[in-house]
Design an enzyme around this catalytic site. Structure first.
Site, short mmCIF file in Angstrom:
data_model
loop_
_atom_site.label_atom_id
_atom_site.label_comp_id
_atom_site.label_asym_id
_atom_site.label_seq_id
_atom_site.Cartn_x
_atom_site.Cartn_y
_atom_site.Cartn_z
N GLU A 235 0.79 -1.24 0.04
CA GLU A 235 -0.29 -0.23 -0.14
C GLU A 235 1.05 1.60 -0.24
O GLU A 235 2.51 1.21 0.47
CB GLU A 235 -1.15 -0.08 1.48
CG GLU A 235 -1.65 -1.27 1.08
CD GLU A 235 -2.69 -0.84 2.53
OE1 GLU A 235 -2.55 -0.09 3.29
OE2 GLU A 235 -2.37 -2.26 3.41
N LYS B 188 1.73 4.46 1.63
CA LYS B 188 1.81 5.06 3.20
C LYS B 188 1.05 6.60 3.01
O LYS B 188 2.44 7.56 2.61
CB LYS B 188 3.16 5.22 3.76
CG LYS B 188 3.38 5.89 4.65
CD LYS B 188 4.91 5.02 5.58
CE LYS B 188 4.42 5.68 7.37
NZ LYS B 188 4.54 6.33 7.76
N ASP C 130 0.59 10.88 4.11
CA ASP C 130 1.71 11.17 5.26
C ASP C 130 0.68 12.29 5.30
O ASP C 130 0.97 13.37 4.90
CB ASP C 130 2.81 11.66 4.26
CG ASP C 130 3.61 12.81 4.88
OD1 ASP C 130 3.55 12.66 6.31
OD2 ASP C 130 4.14 12.96 4.97
N CYS D 48 23.82 47.19 2.66
CA CYS D 48 23.90 48.84 3.46
C CYS D 48 25.22 48.70 3.28
O CYS D 48 26.04 49.81 3.61
CB CYS D 48 23.41 49.16 4.96
SG CYS D 48 24.46 47.67 5.77
N CYS E 128 24.97 41.43 9.56
CA CYS E 128 25.36 42.81 9.52
C CYS E 128 25.59 43.25 10.53
O CYS E 128 23.86 43.63 11.02
CB CYS E 128 24.30 43.59 8.55
SG CYS E 128 25.24 44.69 8.37
N TYR F 113 -7.16 0.25 7.18
CA TYR F 113 -7.28 -0.61 8.07
C TYR F 113 -8.09 -1.16 9.46
O TYR F 113 -8.78 0.19 9.20
CB TYR F 113 -5.86 -0.50 9.61
CG TYR F 113 -5.30 -1.64 10.17
CD1 TYR F 113 -5.77 -2.87 10.08
CD2 TYR F 113 -5.02 -1.43 11.34
CE1 TYR F 113 -5.02 -4.31 10.21
CE2 TYR F 113 -4.57 -2.10 12.42
CZ TYR F 113 -5.18 -3.57 11.86
OH TYR F 113 -4.42 -4.64 12.66
N CYS G 60 20.60 49.56 8.39
CA CYS G 60 20.67 48.52 7.49
C CYS G 60 18.91 48.43 7.30
O CYS G 60 18.06 47.68 8.31
CB CYS G 60 21.44 46.89 7.93
SG CYS G 60 20.87 46.05 7.03
N CYS H 44 27.38 43.84 3.70
CA CYS H 44 26.06 43.55 3.87
C CYS H 44 26.01 44.42 2.25
O CYS H 44 25.93 45.45 2.03
CB CYS H 44 25.84 44.47 4.79
SG CYS H 44 23.44 44.33 4.46
N LYS I 102 10.24 3.27 3.86
CA LYS I 102 10.12 5.42 3.57
C LYS I 102 10.93 6.08 2.48
O LYS I 102 12.10 5.16 1.93
CB LYS I 102 11.13 5.93 4.53
CG LYS I 102 9.59 5.70 6.18
CD LYS I 102 9.10 6.40 6.06
CE LYS I 102 9.89 7.97 7.59
NZ LYS I 102 8.35 8.55 8.06
S1 IVH Z 1 -1.11 0.67 8.77
C1 IVH Z 1 -0.86 -1.71 12.74
N1 IVH Z 1 -0.78 1.59 6.22
O1 IVH Z 1 1.89 5.29 9.05
C2 IVH Z 1 -1.02 -1.28 10.91
N2 IVH Z 1 -0.43 2.81 8.11
O2 IVH Z 1 3.68 3.47 11.57
C3 IVH Z 1 -0.52 0.46 11.70
N3 IVH Z 1 -0.07 5.53 7.43
O3 IVH Z 1 0.50 5.95 12.33
C4 IVH Z 1 -1.46 0.97 10.38
N4 IVH Z 1 -0.65 4.95 4.78
O4 IVH Z 1 -0.34 7.00 10.35
C5 IVH Z 1 -1.11 1.76 7.57
N5 IVH Z 1 -1.31 2.08 4.39
C6 IVH Z 1 -1.01 2.51 5.43
C7 IVH Z 1 -0.38 3.72 6.01
C8 IVH Z 1 -0.33 3.90 7.53
C9 IVH Z 1 0.30 6.02 6.49
C10 IVH Z 1 0.26 5.82 8.94
C11 IVH Z 1 -0.21 5.64 9.71
C12 IVH Z 1 0.95 4.93 10.90
C13 IVH Z 1 2.37 4.91 10.33
C14 IVH Z 1 2.54 3.94 10.75
#
Ligand code: IVH
Length: 690
Positions: free
Chosen positions: A112, A114, A116, A430, A445, A246, A451, A427, A332
């Site tokens: 999946e 992740k 942000d 000035c 400066c 989830y 200035c 600077c 990451k």
């Molecule tokens: S699963 C036990 N899936 O990333 C499973 N987390 O430390 C818990 N996050 O706190 C999370 N996308 O805020 C999961 N596709 C995704 C995610 C995701 C972002 C974040 C979430 C979590 C942190 C992981």
């Protein structure tokens, strides 16, 4: 003929369905005008029938201006976080650990994105959203249900039918779905990420820039700042979105995590279309590689990939470590970089006189925006890079707004390079010779009073909202007044006349009057804010408050010795030296005298003095929980008024905890371990004689 009650229910269902079409499926089936007309009809009917109020009605998504307090609540199931990895070797190790842990049994990995943003847990009962809680410490979080209701892509009522109560009357459900799909269990939680899409984020920052409000560094901060807003109407305006990833509960449709999310999608949740099941490590790597570049084209920020063992039974077998599940891991991404050509380095002088080198480059696309300028931090960094004009450079956008240069792209360096970038000696504004203070990386400066950017910067600080709050004066107006020779320092503001500011036209005269009025009004601003407004190095808002309370007047402060300062709890030598130096300067003392002449508050008011006491002198207090008589901010102010200090976390130095209702168990445990006393709201009010 249907009754008004029936009409209300059918309008609600219809509007829920249109919200889903628009915000989850991106496929509206009616025009905005038609939508608005239905919404108005519902609003009108609901106002005639207050007894039919429903917090999950589509009309409630616009939020309210009333201030709400967040209550901390315990999660039904703890909210875990994931272990992070940064390279493919660690992903391989994870895969191998899973294989071993499952004793050779075949398994699938759900891959999946992740997202942000900030994580949220949504609790549904009988198909209705009942509660939304932030992660908090994983055990307890803030109840943010009212704010979450304003997020249009989060369903307040689910489509489909409840699992056990599924009946097929041939009419289809509220959402007009008659293809029978998996029903939802009567109780479950679904977790996901609240996000601010790039587009909304940029629009918001443009607005804030125009209003001279601080910008959000990234969409995550913007989303989290928004969700913590106490006014749901603010949240409703900010255009948040949410992806769910989830599903938890006792009666889930499938053993497969992926399959459960597919089911959740059919109930109306926004589930990413980009999750995939991988059967080999190579498929996992292919997913990672693909999204490493492709994520640039997504409408929301992502910072990695999440890998989860798909079978919940296998998840159980693998279990948990102390902090995170063994069945999932986050990979990451490296911060995104782009290569472009350096054209010129310019130097910027800030309010404090610090000089920052800025790279001006050929425009390049980076994390969704076009970048032309990047910071080069300081002289040491420029020297280290061995930078030449015309070099190809790698630019990176980390968590900050301002992109930075990470390195020269050596693969593109030819033998004929342009001139080497040298740090300036004087600077650029000035002409004063720059100086470097011991232990600091920046060149400054030193021409504080001559200035232009330093002068303008100090005036901008003086008028800012938290200082003198002369909010009609923006940087452009200040620049204009300065260029026209009307102001050279902040005391000059008090000499301004309407006719100097206005031109012939009426609206200019009106705005000039407003400005003069705001300047007049600022004479009432209390001493601690005037002290902050003076712009003394290291004297921020909270130091200014402490100093004002300890010395009570600018005259006492100007005469204070190093020892006098060091007697105060939170004031160290650096602050003390800075204040002493400031008052030693004749020009500064003259400024203060002029401000006195204009009637500014240079001592604590009688009122503040009479309210002050030493009852909490030397005490460090932590505030926890929810209170009945005052808000947390008011308690903070009361602690300070009585000579105490408020801090955020419990340590051996904490004198006591001011505990309201629902104090967190983690805090409680820590307090007991350290033997820190716990004081109730009533006891505290008695302590301060209220
Ligand atoms: S699963 C036990 N899936 O990333 C499973 N987390 O430390 C818990 N996050 O706190 C999370 N996308 O805020 C999961 N596709 C995704 C995610 C995701 C972002 C974040 C979430 C979590 C942190 C992981």
């Amino acid at each position: 003929m249907i009754t008004e009650q029936e009409r209300i229910l059918s309008l609600r269902a219809e509007l829920h369905r249109h919200n889903h079409n628009y915000y989850v499926l991106n496929q509206p089936t009616i025009s905005d005008q038609e939508f608005d007309a239905l919404m108005r009809e519902l609003q009108d009917l609901e106002s005639l029938h207050p007894e039919l109020f429903d917090p999950n009605s589509p009309t409630q998504r616009v939020g309210s201006d009333l201030s709400q307090e967040f209550v901390q609540v315990e999660h039904i199931r703890p909210m875990l976080s994931l272990a992070n990895t940064y390279n493919q070797d660690e992903v391989r190790e994870f895969y191998e650990r899973v294989r071993e842990g499952l004793g050779g049994e075949p398994f699938e990995i759900c891959c999946e994105l992740k997202f942000d943003g900030l994580s949220i847990s949504l609790h549904y009962e009988r198909g209705r959203l009942v509660r939304a809680v932030t992660r908090g410490d994983g055990v307890r979080g803030d109840d943010v249900t009212a704010n979450i209701r304003t997020i249009r892509s989060i369903p307040l009522e689910l489509s489909g039918a409840e699992v056990s109560a599924a009946t097929d009357d041939g009419q289809g459900d509220l959402f007009g779905n008659d293809d029978q799909k998996v029903s939802w269990p009567s109780e479950f939680e679904i977790r996901g990420e609240v996000l601010m899409p790039w587009e909304s984020f940029e629009a918001l920052n443009r607005e804030r820039e125009a209003a001279e409000e601080p910008l959000f560094a990234n969409p995550r901060n913007a989303a989290s700042g928004t969700l913590k807003s106490k006014q749901t109407a603010v949240v409703a305006k900010r255009k948040l979105d949410a992806y769910l990833y989830y599903l938890l509960g006792d009666e889930l449709p499938s053993d497969g995590h992926y399959e459960n999310l597919e089911a959740a999608r059919s109930w109306g949740f926004k589930v990413s279309q980009h999750m995939r099941k991988a059967h080999t490590l190579d498929e996992v790597f292919a997913f990672i590689d693909y999204w490493d570049t492709e994520r640039k084209n997504l409408p929301v920020a992502t910072d990695g990939i999440v890998l989860k063992v798909n079978s919940m039974r296998q998840q159980q077998t693998l279990g948990m470590t102390a902090k995170s599940p063994r069945w999932a891991i986050a990979y990451k991404f490296q911060a995104e970089q782009a290569s472009t050509v350096l054209r010129e380095v310019t130097f910027q002088v800030g309010r404090t006189g610090a000089v920052t080198p800025v790279a001006n480059m050929d425009p390049v696309q980076l994390s969704g925006t076009v970048v032309r300028r990047a910071t080069l931090h300081n002289a040491d960094f420029v020297a280290q890079l061995d930078l030449h004009v015309g070099d190809h450079v790698l630019v990176e956008k980390g968590g900050e707004i301002i992109p930075k240069i990470v390195s020269v792209d050596m693969s593109q360096v030819t033998t004929e390079r342009g001139p080497r970038v040298e740090f300036i000696r004087r600077c650029p504004e000035c002409g004063a010779e720059l100086v470097r203070y011991e232990g600091e990386a920046a060149w400054y400066c030193p021409n504080e009073t001559g200035c232009p950017p330093q002068i303008k910067g100090r005036i901008e600080h003086f008028v800012s909202r938290r200082a003198m709050n002369i909010d009609t004066l923006g940087p452009e107006t200040i620049e204009d007044f300065f260029d026209r020779g009307l102001i050279h320092d902040y005391a000059d503001l008090y000499e301004l006349q309407v006719d100097q500011l206005s031109g012939a036209n009426d609206s200019r005269i009106r705005s000039a009057r407003k400005t003069i009025k705001a300047i007049e009004d600022s004479r009432q601003v209390p001493f601690e804010r005037v002290l902050f407004a003076l712009g003394i190095r290291f004297v921020g808002e909270s130091v200014a408050k402490t100093l004002a309370r300890s010395f009570k007047s600018v005259d006492a402060l100007a005469q204070a010795s190093l020892d006098d300062f060091l007697q105060i709890n939170s004031i160290g030598a650096a602050i003390a030296e800075s204040v002493i130096q400031w008052f030693r300067n004749d020009e500064n003392r003259h400024l203060v005298e002029r401000l006195r002449g204009y009637g500014l508050q240079l001592q604590l008011s009688e009122e503040t003095l009479s309210q002050q006491s030493d009852r909490l002198a030397g005490k460090t207090v932590v505030i926890s929980g929810v209170f009945a008589h005052h808000s947390r901010d008011e308690y903070k102010a009361l602690i300070e008024q009585h000579g105490g200090k408020n801090t955020g976390s419990i340590s051996a130095k904490t004198s006591f905890i001011l505990a309201g209702e629902n104090m967190g168990p983690a805090k409680l445990e820590k307090a007991q371990k350290l033997g820190v006393a716990i004081v109730s709201e009533a006891e505290f009010l008695e302590m301060i004689g209220e």
